[in-house]
Design an enzyme around this catalytic site. Structure first.
Site, short mmCIF file in Angstrom:
data_model
loop_
_atom_site.label_atom_id
_atom_site.label_comp_id
_atom_site.label_asym_id
_atom_site.label_seq_id
_atom_site.Cartn_x
_atom_site.Cartn_y
_atom_site.Cartn_z
N CYS A 2 0.83 -1.21 0.00
CA CYS A 2 0.00 0.00 0.00
C CYS A 2 0.87 1.26 0.00
O CYS A 2 1.97 1.27 0.54
CB CYS A 2 -0.86 0.03 1.26
SG CYS A 2 -1.85 -1.44 1.46
N ARG A 27 4.56 0.92 -6.06
CA ARG A 27 4.50 0.01 -4.92
C ARG A 27 3.53 -1.14 -5.16
O ARG A 27 3.54 -2.11 -4.41
CB ARG A 27 4.09 0.78 -3.66
CG ARG A 27 5.11 1.83 -3.26
CD ARG A 27 4.62 2.68 -2.11
NE ARG A 27 4.42 1.93 -0.90
CZ ARG A 27 5.37 1.61 -0.04
NH1 ARG A 27 6.60 1.99 -0.27
NH2 ARG A 27 5.10 0.93 1.04
N TRP A 74 -2.94 -2.56 -1.56
CA TRP A 74 -2.49 -3.86 -2.04
C TRP A 74 -3.07 -4.87 -1.06
O TRP A 74 -2.64 -4.95 0.09
CB TRP A 74 -0.97 -3.91 -2.05
CG TRP A 74 -0.38 -5.08 -2.76
CD1 TRP A 74 -0.23 -5.23 -4.10
CD2 TRP A 74 0.17 -6.26 -2.17
NE1 TRP A 74 0.37 -6.43 -4.38
CE2 TRP A 74 0.63 -7.09 -3.21
CE3 TRP A 74 0.32 -6.70 -0.85
CZ2 TRP A 74 1.22 -8.31 -2.98
CZ3 TRP A 74 0.92 -7.94 -0.63
CH2 TRP A 74 1.36 -8.72 -1.70
N ASN A 100 -1.00 1.20 5.97
CA ASN A 100 -0.16 0.23 5.28
C ASN A 100 0.43 -0.69 6.34
O ASN A 100 1.02 -0.20 7.30
CB ASN A 100 0.96 0.96 4.51
CG ASN A 100 2.01 0.02 3.95
OD1 ASN A 100 1.72 -1.15 3.68
ND2 ASN A 100 3.22 0.50 3.79
N GLY A 101 0.24 -2.00 6.18
CA GLY A 101 0.77 -2.94 7.16
C GLY A 101 -0.30 -3.97 7.51
O GLY A 101 -1.28 -4.12 6.78
N GLU A 484 18.60 -14.88 -11.97
CA GLU A 484 18.11 -13.52 -12.09
C GLU A 484 17.46 -13.28 -13.46
O GLU A 484 16.42 -12.62 -13.55
CB GLU A 484 19.28 -12.53 -11.84
CG GLU A 484 18.97 -11.07 -12.02
CD GLU A 484 17.86 -10.53 -11.11
OE1 GLU A 484 17.39 -11.26 -10.22
OE2 GLU A 484 17.45 -9.39 -11.34
N LYS A 488 13.60 -12.11 -13.89
CA LYS A 488 13.22 -10.89 -14.62
C LYS A 488 12.11 -11.19 -15.61
O LYS A 488 11.12 -10.48 -15.69
CB LYS A 488 14.40 -10.28 -15.40
CG LYS A 488 15.42 -9.50 -14.65
CD LYS A 488 14.96 -8.21 -14.02
CE LYS A 488 14.30 -8.42 -12.69
NZ LYS A 488 15.07 -8.34 -11.51
N GLU A 491 8.78 -12.34 -13.97
CA GLU A 491 8.23 -11.25 -13.16
C GLU A 491 7.45 -10.25 -14.01
O GLU A 491 6.34 -9.86 -13.67
CB GLU A 491 9.42 -10.58 -12.49
CG GLU A 491 9.13 -9.52 -11.49
CD GLU A 491 10.43 -9.01 -10.84
OE1 GLU A 491 10.33 -8.53 -9.72
OE2 GLU A 491 11.52 -9.08 -11.45
N HIS A 508 20.23 -33.77 -14.14
CA HIS A 508 19.59 -34.36 -12.95
C HIS A 508 18.08 -34.12 -12.95
O HIS A 508 17.43 -34.25 -11.92
CB HIS A 508 20.23 -33.78 -11.69
CG HIS A 508 21.70 -34.09 -11.61
ND1 HIS A 508 22.17 -35.32 -11.23
CD2 HIS A 508 22.78 -33.34 -11.93
CE1 HIS A 508 23.49 -35.31 -11.30
NE2 HIS A 508 23.88 -34.13 -11.72
N LYS A 607 6.57 -3.51 -5.32
CA LYS A 607 7.99 -3.14 -5.34
C LYS A 607 8.66 -3.54 -4.03
O LYS A 607 9.76 -4.06 -4.01
CB LYS A 607 8.12 -1.63 -5.57
CG LYS A 607 9.55 -1.13 -5.54
CD LYS A 607 10.34 -1.66 -6.71
CE LYS A 607 11.78 -1.20 -6.70
NZ LYS A 607 12.60 -2.05 -7.60
#
Ligand code: AGP
Length: 612
Positions: A2, A27, A74, A100-101, A484, A488, A491, A508, A607
Site C-alpha cells: 500500500c 508500490r 495492495w 499500510n501494514g 536472475e 526478470k 516477473e 539431474h 515493489k
C-alpha cells in the site's frame, strides 16, 4: 504494498493527493481512495482498480478542500473491492484512516469493539483502527485517542488519520511500515516514500518505529507513544523530480536499465584509490569490516533479486577473501532456527531497506548477538537504520517493480567489499588487487558498451517473444545470473514460465523437458568452466532445443554452438555477473513489451514487500 499520502496546506487537496499517489504507483496496488475534510465533513471517494478510475470519479464528483489523506491498497485482508478500499471511517463518518501494514490482533479488537456496538463494513484489518480511535475519543482529545489506539495495535503499520474534530491537523504514525513527512512552504505531507513529495519539497523527516506526528501546514510535531515530545531530524534529499520520473523512457524499467552506468559509478564513488590500486571505505565501515574480518562466519540474507546478488557475493567472498559464507533467503532464515552468535556477521542485502522478512532477519540476528551490516539503496530506511553499519549503493530511486540498477549496484558493492576484505585478510597480492580495482573502475564504461547493443538484443527478443517456457542456465558466478534472468522474465511477463538452474544440474532432471524449439538461455562468457558450459549447450542442441547464448564478444567459436547470440565485452569472470545481467534485463523487457505486458507494475507484485 500500500501507498499512503496526506496533505495539509493551501493547494487543492485532491490534485495534490492524486499526484502523490501516482508517484507511489510503483508500490503495486489494486484499489485507491481519498478522504477530504471540508464544510460537508469528511468526504470519501474510493474505487477498485487503477488511479485513473478514481481520478475519473473525482472529475465527475469533485471535492474541494485543503486537507486530506489518500491511499493505494495492495490487498492483504479482504478482496480488492470498493468497501475494502481505504480510507476507512468510524461509525459517525467524522474520522478517516489510511493504513499500510497488518494489524495482527484485529480479530480480538473487532470483537471487543463490536460488543460496544461499533458497526464494521469492510473485511479489512484496518477498519478496527478507526473504530478504536472513535471509542477512545469518547474519553480523550483526538490526538491522545490516536496515540492510545496505537498502543493497542499489534503488528505493522503506517497510518494517517483525518478528523473532523481537528480541521487544522493531520495525524500519522509508523511501526514497521514506512512513513515520511515532507515539509514544504506553508504545506506539509505524509507519504510512504520520498518520490510522492519530491515535486513539492526535498525537506524530509524519516519517521522511526513508534513515532507519532501531528502535522499542520506549518510543519510537524513529533512524539513518542508515551506522548513525550521528540526532536525532529530534517534531512534534505538530493534526488530531483526528474530522477523519480520516467525521463522520456516508455517505462521506468527501461530508464533504470539505462541508468546502470551512473548507478554503478555512484556505488564506486569515493571507494576506489586508483593510485594505490585498492578499495577505501569511510571510518565507520572500515572499523566494522575489521571486526567482520576476525569473526568466523558471514551469513548473507536477502529476498528475490537481492538474494541473487547475495549468491554472487558468496562466490566472490569465498574465492578472494577466503571467508566462509552462507547465503539464506530471509524468509527461511528467520524461521529455521539458524545458529548465530557474536562470531557471526549477518549481511542483509536490500534495495528498499523495508522488506519485511529481511528486516525480521536482522532483528533476529541482533537478538542472538550477531553483528549486522547491510547493503542498502534507500537512505534512512528501516534496515539501514537498524544495522550496525551500512554500505549504501547510492543507485538512486528504483521505481519499476523489476529490480535492475539496484541489482548491478549490489553486486558492485559486493565486489568492493570482497577486494577490501581480501586485502585486509592478506589473501590477495597487490598486483591482482590492482588489476581488479582497475577492472572495477572501468565497469561503468563496459556497461555502456553492453547498452549500446540494445537494438540487436531487441531483435533477438522478437524471435523468442511467442515462447511460453524458458530455461536459463549458468555455472559458477553466472549461476545466480541465470536465476536472475529467469526471475526478470517471469516477473514482468506473466504469460511466461521461466526457470533458472545451475547448468550442471540439467542432467539431474530439467533436461527431460527439452524438445524441438524449447528455448534455453545460456550464460557462456569466459571462465574456468567455459568448456563445460559448451558441453551443456550441445546437450540441449542434441535434443533440438533452441540455444540463446550470452557470450563474450571476442569469442569467435561460440557462433558454432548458438542459435542466437547476445554479447558482452570480455572481462574477468569476477565482473561478468554485472555485465551479463544487462542483456537479460533487456531481453525480459523487450519480450514483455512485445507481449503487451504491464512492465512497471506487473500483476500480483509489489515493489517493496513490507508484509511477510
Ligand atoms: C526484483 O525484481 C523483485 N521485484 C524482488 O524480487 C525484490 O528484489 C525483492 O522483493 C527484495 O526487495 P529489496 O531489495 O527491496 O529487499
Amino acid at each position: 504494498m500500500c501507498g499512503i499520502v496526506g496533505y495539509i496546506g493551501n493547494s487543492p487537496v485532491v490534485e495534490t493527493l492524486l499526484e502523490s499517489l501516482q508517484a507511489l504507483e510503483y508500490r503495486g496496488y489494486d484499489s485507491a481512495g481519498v478522504a477530504v475534510l471540508n464544510g460537508e465533513g469528511v468526504v470519501i471517494r474510493k474505487r477498485p482498480g487503477k488511479l485513473k478510475v478514481l481520478a475519473e470519479i473525482l472529475r465527475e464528483n469533485p471535492i474541494d478542500g485543503k486537507i486530506g489523506i489518500g491511499h493505494t491498497r495492495w490487498a492483504t485482508h479482504g478482496e480488492p473491492t470498493e468497501i475494502n478500499a481505504h480510507p476507512h471511517t468510524d461509525c459517525t463518518g467524522s474520522l478517516a484512516v489510511v493504513h499500510n501494514g497488518i494489524i495482527e490482533n484485529y480479530a480480538a479488537l473487532k470483537e471487543m469493539l463490536s460488543a460496544k456496538h461499533h458497526v464494521f463494513r469492510s473485511e479489512t484489518d484496518t477498519e478496527v483502527i478507526v473504530h478504536l480511535i472513535e471509542e477512545l475519543a469518547k474519553s480523550y482529545p483526538i490526538a491522545e485517542a490516536f496515540r492510545l489506539a496505537l498502543k493497542e495495535l499489534h503488528g505493522s503499520y503506517a497510518i494517517c488519520l483525518l478528523s473532523k474534530q481537528s480541521p487544522q491537523r493531520l495525524f500519522g504514525a509508523r511501526n514497521g511500515s514506512p512513513l515520511i513527512v515532507g515539509i514544504g512552504d506553508q504545506e506539509s505531507f505524509f507519504a510512504s516514500d520520498v518520490p510522492a513529495v519530491l515535486s513539492h519539497t526535498r525537506r524530509i523527516v524519516y519517521l522511526n518505529d513508534k513515532e507519532v506526528v501531528e502535522l499542520s501546514s506549518q510543519g510537524p510535531h513529533l512524539f513518542n507513544l508515551e506522548g513525550k515530545k521528540e526532536r525532529l531530524k530534517i534531512s534534505t534529499v538530493k534526488w530531483d523530480v526528474a530522477a523519480a520520473r520516467k525521463g522520456g523512457f516508455p517505462h521506468f524499467m527501461l530508464k533504470e536499465i539505462h541508468e546502470q552506468p551512473s548507478a554503478i559509478e555512484q556505488t564506486l564513488s569515493g571507494r576506489l584509490d586508483a593510485t594505490r590500486g585498492r578499495v577505501v571505505f569511510d571510518r565507520r565501515l572500515k572499523s566494522f569490516l575489521e571486526g567482520l574480518s576476525s569473526r568466523q562466519r558471514l551469513v548473507i540474507i536477502a529476498c528475490g533479486t537481492a538474494y541473487h546478488a547475495a549468491l554472487v557475493g558468496e562466490y566472490m567472498l569465498e574465492e578472494f577473501a577466503r571467508i566462509p559464507v552462507d547465503v539464506d533467503l530471509a524468509s527461511e532464515f528467520r524461521y529455521r532456527g539458524a545458529m548465530l552468535d557474536s562470531n557471526t556477521t549477518v549481511l542483509a542485502i536490500t534495495q528498499s531497506g523495508e522488506t519485511a522478512d529481511t528486516l525480521a532477519g536482522i532483528r533476529m540476528a541482533k537478538s542472538q548477538g550477531a553483528k549486522v551490516l547491510s547493503i542498502c539503496n534507500v537512505v534512512g530506511s528501516s534496515i539501514a537504520r537498524e544495522s550496525d553499519a551500512v554500505f549504501y549503493t547510492h543507485a538512486g530511486p528504483e521505481i519499476a517493480v523489476a529490480s535492475t540498477k539496484a541489482y548491478t549496484s549490489q553486486v558492485t558493492a559486493l565486489a568492493l567489499l570482497t577486494l577490501y576484505l581480501a586485502s585486509l585478510r592478506k589473501r590477495i597480492d597487490a598486483q591482482k588487487r590492482r588489476s581488479l580495482v582497475e577492472g572495477l573502475a572501468k565497469l561503468p564504461q563496459l556497461v555502456d558498451q553492453v547498452l549500446a547493443t540494445e537494438a540487436s538484443i531487441k531483435a533477438v527478443s522478437a524471435r523468442y517473444a511467442s515462447c511460453r517456457n524458458f530455461y536459463f542456465l549458468g555455472r559458477r558466478y553466472n549461476y545466480p545470473t541465470a536465476l536472475e534472468g529467469a526471475l526478470k522474465l517471469k516477473e514482468i511477463c506473466p504469460l511466461i514460465h521461466a526457470e533458472g538452474y545451475a547448468a550442471g544440474e540439467m542432467k539431474h532432471g530439467p533436461i527431460s523437458l527439452i524438445r524441438k524449439g524449447w528455448p534455453v538461455v545460456f550464460i557462456a562468457t569466459h571462465s574456468p568452466v567455459y568448456e563445460k558450459i559448451i558441453s551443456n549447450i550441445e546437450e540441449v542442441r542434441a535434443r533440438q532445443g533452441d540455444c540463446l547464448v550470452v557470450a563474450s564478444e571476442s569469442d569467435t567459436t561460440i557462433k558454432r554452438h548458438a542459435d542466437s547470440l547476445m554479447t558482452i565485452p570480455r572481462t574477468h569472470e569476477f565482473f561478468s555477473p554485472i555485465l551479463a545481467a544487462i542483456p537479460l534485463q533487456l531481453f525480459a523487457y523487450y519480450v514483455a513489451d512485445a507481449n503487451g505486458c504491464d512492465i512497471d507494475q506487473p500483476p500480483n507484485l509489489a515493489k517493496s514487500v513490507t508484509v511477510e
